[in-house]
Design a protein around this motif. Structure first.
Motif, PDB file in Angstrom:
ATOM      1  N   THR A  19      18.497  15.275 -31.087  1.00  0.00           N
ATOM      2  CA  THR A  19      17.481  15.926 -31.578  1.00  0.00           C
ATOM      3  C   THR A  19      16.162  15.014 -31.061  1.00  0.00           C
ATOM      4  OG1 THR A  19      18.420  16.695 -33.547  1.00  0.00           O
ATOM      5  CG2 THR A  19      16.117  16.692 -33.743  1.00  0.00           C
ATOM      6  N   ALA A  20      15.075  15.524 -30.685  1.00  0.00           N
ATOM      7  CA  ALA A  20      14.067  14.708 -30.228  1.00  0.00           C
ATOM      8  C   ALA A  20      13.295  14.410 -31.417  1.00  0.00           C
ATOM      9  CB  ALA A  20      13.127  15.463 -29.274  1.00  0.00           C
ATOM     10  N   LEU A  21      12.180  13.231 -31.345  1.00  0.00           N
ATOM     11  CA  LEU A  21      11.700  13.068 -32.418  1.00  0.00           C
ATOM     12  C   LEU A  21      10.294  13.161 -32.430  1.00  0.00           C
ATOM     13  CD1 LEU A  21      13.503   9.588 -33.200  1.00  0.00           C
ATOM     14  CD2 LEU A  21      13.887  11.773 -34.220  1.00  0.00           C
ATOM     15  N   THR A  22       9.349  13.094 -33.369  1.00  0.00           N
ATOM     16  CA  THR A  22       7.943  13.311 -33.500  1.00  0.00           C
ATOM     17  C   THR A  22       7.518  11.829 -33.144  1.00  0.00           C
ATOM     18  OG1 THR A  22       7.503  12.924 -35.635  1.00  0.00           O
ATOM     19  CG2 THR A  22       7.754  15.443 -34.926  1.00  0.00           C
ATOM     20  N   THR A  23       6.325  11.714 -32.765  1.00  0.00           N
ATOM     21  CA  THR A  23       5.756  10.412 -32.697  1.00  0.00           C
ATOM     22  C   THR A  23       5.756   9.693 -33.968  1.00  0.00           C
ATOM     23  OG1 THR A  23       4.247  11.049 -31.036  1.00  0.00           O
ATOM     24  CG2 THR A  23       3.720   9.115 -31.818  1.00  0.00           C
ATOM     25  N   GLU A  24       5.438  10.479 -35.193  1.00  0.00           N
ATOM     26  CA  GLU A  24       5.429   9.783 -36.322  1.00  0.00           C
ATOM     27  C   GLU A  24       6.818   9.533 -36.763  1.00  0.00           C
ATOM     28  OE1 GLU A  24       3.535  10.488 -40.686  1.00  0.00           O
ATOM     29  OE2 GLU A  24       4.220  12.127 -39.803  1.00  0.00           O
ATOM     30  N   GLU A  25       7.826  10.401 -36.372  1.00  0.00           N
ATOM     31  CA  GLU A  25       9.369  10.009 -37.015  1.00  0.00           C
ATOM     32  C   GLU A  25       9.769   8.764 -35.988  1.00  0.00           C
ATOM     33  OE1 GLU A  25      10.720  14.686 -37.702  1.00  0.00           O
ATOM     34  OE2 GLU A  25      10.917  13.709 -35.795  1.00  0.00           O
ATOM     35  N   LEU A  26       9.585   8.581 -34.706  1.00  0.00           N
ATOM     36  CA  LEU A  26       9.864   7.290 -34.154  1.00  0.00           C
ATOM     37  C   LEU A  26       9.138   6.202 -34.586  1.00  0.00           C
ATOM     38  CD1 LEU A  26      11.745   6.322 -31.934  1.00  0.00           C
ATOM     39  CD2 LEU A  26       9.627   7.073 -30.162  1.00  0.00           C
ATOM     40  N   ALA A  27       7.887   6.389 -34.899  1.00  0.00           N
ATOM     41  CA  ALA A  27       7.232   5.124 -35.472  1.00  0.00           C
ATOM     42  C   ALA A  27       7.718   4.616 -36.713  1.00  0.00           C
ATOM     43  CB  ALA A  27       5.723   5.544 -35.651  1.00  0.00           C
ATOM     44  N   VAL A  28       8.026   5.499 -37.702  1.00  0.00           N
ATOM     45  CA  VAL A  28       8.508   5.114 -39.053  1.00  0.00           C
ATOM     46  C   VAL A  28       9.830   4.507 -38.841  1.00  0.00           C
ATOM     47  CG1 VAL A  28       9.776   6.176 -41.145  1.00  0.00           C
ATOM     48  CG2 VAL A  28       7.402   6.882 -40.296  1.00  0.00           C
ATOM     49  N   TRP A  29      10.674   5.137 -38.053  1.00  0.00           N
ATOM     50  CA  TRP A  29      11.974   4.298 -37.720  1.00  0.00           C
ATOM     51  C   TRP A  29      11.903   3.031 -37.020  1.00  0.00           C
ATOM     52  CZ3 TRP A  29      16.901   3.811 -38.718  1.00  0.00           C
ATOM     53  CH2 TRP A  29      17.659   3.391 -37.803  1.00  0.00           C
ATOM     54  N   ARG A  30      11.029   2.921 -36.358  1.00  0.00           N
ATOM     55  CA  ARG A  30      10.861   1.604 -35.664  1.00  0.00           C
ATOM     56  C   ARG A  30      10.131   0.266 -36.661  1.00  0.00           C
ATOM     57  NH1 ARG A  30       8.942   3.492 -29.419  1.00  0.00           N
ATOM     58  NH2 ARG A  30      10.909   3.812 -28.815  1.00  0.00           N
TER      59      ARG A  30
END
Length: 165
Positions: A19-30
């Protein structure tokens, strides 16, 4: 390969990715990863400087202190700390050499071993605990506003993590 999905498209599978992530989802994970690493490094440094005690050692001593009779079977202890079984064995070896932990045979299982917190280990833990708590407060809790601790707890409770008993 990209980790991000086009936020204008309907979410779905991307070839080669689960599943690809949105910019916001990836930012929260990081951010979550970086926060955990930052706080852990801070606690580790403070415990080492003030008490010569690595964070993993502090964790083991705490788990033993909270267990009935200050003892846990090695298998149970391994499930409670963030170490591999071999890593835990090496750490227990060091803690035993330092007199902070003892090993005892399990009467009901000849192959089983208990890790037992010694009086010296309990004293070292008592000395180190204020440093540990100050670090958690300064690097995490004091940065949250009223009601946010409860909110963070509720959010983290949704994650598939297992809490130590």
């Amino acid at each position: 390969m990209t980790l991000l999905r086009d936020e204008g498209r309907t979410p779905g599978r991307t070839p080669g990715l689960t599943t690809a992530l949105t910019t916001e989802e990836l930012a929260v994970w990081r951010m979550l990863q970086r926060a955990q690493v930052h706080i852990t490094r801070h606690l580790e440094a403070e415990l080492l400087v003030a008490h010569g005690l690595p964070l993993a050692s502090y964790d083991v001593l705490t788990q033993l202190a909270e267990a009935p009779d200050r003892r846990l079977r090695m298998n149970d202890l391994a499930g409670r700390v963030l170490l591999s079984r071999s890593g835990l064995t090496r750490l227990i070896d060091r803690l035993q050499r330092d007199g902070l932990v003892a090993r005892e045979a399990c009467a009901s299982d000849a192959r089983g071993l208990f890790a037992v917190l010694t009086d010296q280990g309990a004293a070292r833990l008592t000395e180190a605990t204020p440093t540990y708590l100050r670090g958690i407060r300064s690097e995490f809790l004091d940065l949250l506003g009223p009601g946010e601790i409860r909110l963070v707890r509720e959010m983290l409770a949704k994650l598939p993590i297992t809490a130590a008993p």
